[in-house]
Design an enzyme around this catalytic site. Structure first.
Site, PDB file in Angstrom:
ATOM      1  N   GLU A  69       0.851  -1.200   0.000  1.00  0.00           N
ATOM      2  CA  GLU A  69       0.000   0.000   0.000  1.00  0.00           C
ATOM      3  C   GLU A  69       0.887   1.249   0.000  1.00  0.00           C
ATOM      4  O   GLU A  69       1.914   1.289   0.660  1.00  0.00           O
ATOM      5  CB  GLU A  69      -0.868   0.000   1.264  1.00  0.00           C
ATOM      6  N   LYS A  86      -9.509   2.607  -2.337  1.00  0.00           N
ATOM      7  CA  LYS A  86      -9.712   2.002  -1.015  1.00  0.00           C
ATOM      8  C   LYS A  86     -11.086   2.354  -0.459  1.00  0.00           C
ATOM      9  O   LYS A  86     -11.446   3.523  -0.319  1.00  0.00           O
ATOM     10  CB  LYS A  86      -8.615   2.492  -0.072  1.00  0.00           C
ATOM     11  N   CYS A 101      -5.355  -2.855   2.852  1.00  0.00           N
ATOM     12  CA  CYS A 101      -5.113  -2.684   4.295  1.00  0.00           C
ATOM     13  C   CYS A 101      -6.373  -2.759   5.166  1.00  0.00           C
ATOM     14  O   CYS A 101      -6.841  -3.836   5.474  1.00  0.00           O
ATOM     15  CB  CYS A 101      -4.347  -1.375   4.520  1.00  0.00           C
TER      16      CYS A 101
END
Length: 261
Positions: A44, A110, A144
């Site tokens: 990431e 994300k 994540c």
């Protein structure tokens, strides 16, 4: 269509907010990959570390880092994925690129921005999950904090591989280990988690623990969890399908649709 998927993932100590240095770092590591691989996975925000300094660090979508990924994808004849800080229409995104060997690409923003670090105050959350069809494999790449939200990752479309790229801190790494294993088991899918190492500019320490889990939650990697490394592993679709067909857990899954808030 390929029965096997050879992946390489690079666990590295990122240079804080220094895109040029990180591109150089990963160029060196990618160059070292001697065998033919199908997919290279990067962490990431691999050019900067997990920074909220988006105004100073953000690139346009078709900026220098995407061009760099396209160059290496063509050179290695492999897909490359990882997330980068991107600006678009006055908004900032933690955006994952999945770049194919021919240089074409797909995007995923994300979905779950990390409120504890005030990521939600800097970055605009994405809405749609990305499913990539590549060499006969259906791949779901996530980022994540998405790992903590199993409904969003639920395997309703029979994907073969779930990927999480991350900057997941050492203090909560037990959750990282447990949740990666859980996502593999509940979705009956290979699950790859790629984390970083080192310390970032905000003082957070990262100790890696990157791993690959199979359909039953077995860890397929035997790695020094806290060191920098490039690992390669071959995933086999037939062995996964054999377990799915024998146990048939996915056919008993709940049916639902995700609605926007």
């Amino acid at each position: 269509m390929s029965e096997k998927l050879n992946i390489a993932f690079i666990q590295a100590n990122l240079n804080w907010e220094d895109a040029e240095a990180n591109r150089k770092l990963f160029s060196t590591e990618i160059e070292k990959i001697s065998k033919e691989v199908d997919l290279i996975i990067l962490p990431e925000m691999f050019t900067t570390g997990f920074s909220m300094n988006a105004k100073e660090l953000a690139e346009e979508t078709e900026g220098e880092t995407l061009a760099w990924m396209q160059k290496w994808a063509r050179r290695k004849s492999a897909a490359i994925t990882g997330s980068v800080i991107i600006t678009e229409s006055s908004n900032f995104y933690n955006r994952l690129f999945f770049v194919f060997p021919d240089g074409s690409y797909k995007l995923y923003d994300k979905r779950h921005t990390f409120t504890l670090a005030k990521e939600d105050e800097t970055y605009t959350a994405g809405k749609d999950r990305l499913l990539v069809n590549y060499k006969g494999w259906k791949i779901c790449p996530l980022i994540c904090y998405d790992l903590r939200f199993p409904v969003f990752a639920r395997n309703t479309e029979d994907y073969d591989l779930l990927i999480y790229v991350a900057n997941w801190p050492e203090k909560r790494v037990n959750a990282w280990d447990a949740l990666l294993k859980a996502r593999a088991i509940e979705n009956m899918s290979y699950c790859v988690g790629l984390n970083r190492t080192g310390k970032d500019g905000d003082g957070y320490v990262y100790n890696g623990h990157s791993a690959v889990y199979d359909t039953l939650g077995n860890n397929l990697t035997d790695l020094d969890r806290e060191e920098e490394f490039t690992a390669e592993i071959i995933l086999e679709k037939s062995s996964q399908n054999e377990i799915r067909n024998k146990l048939k857990f996915l056919q008993d899954r709940d049916r639902f649709n995700l609605l926007d808030e």
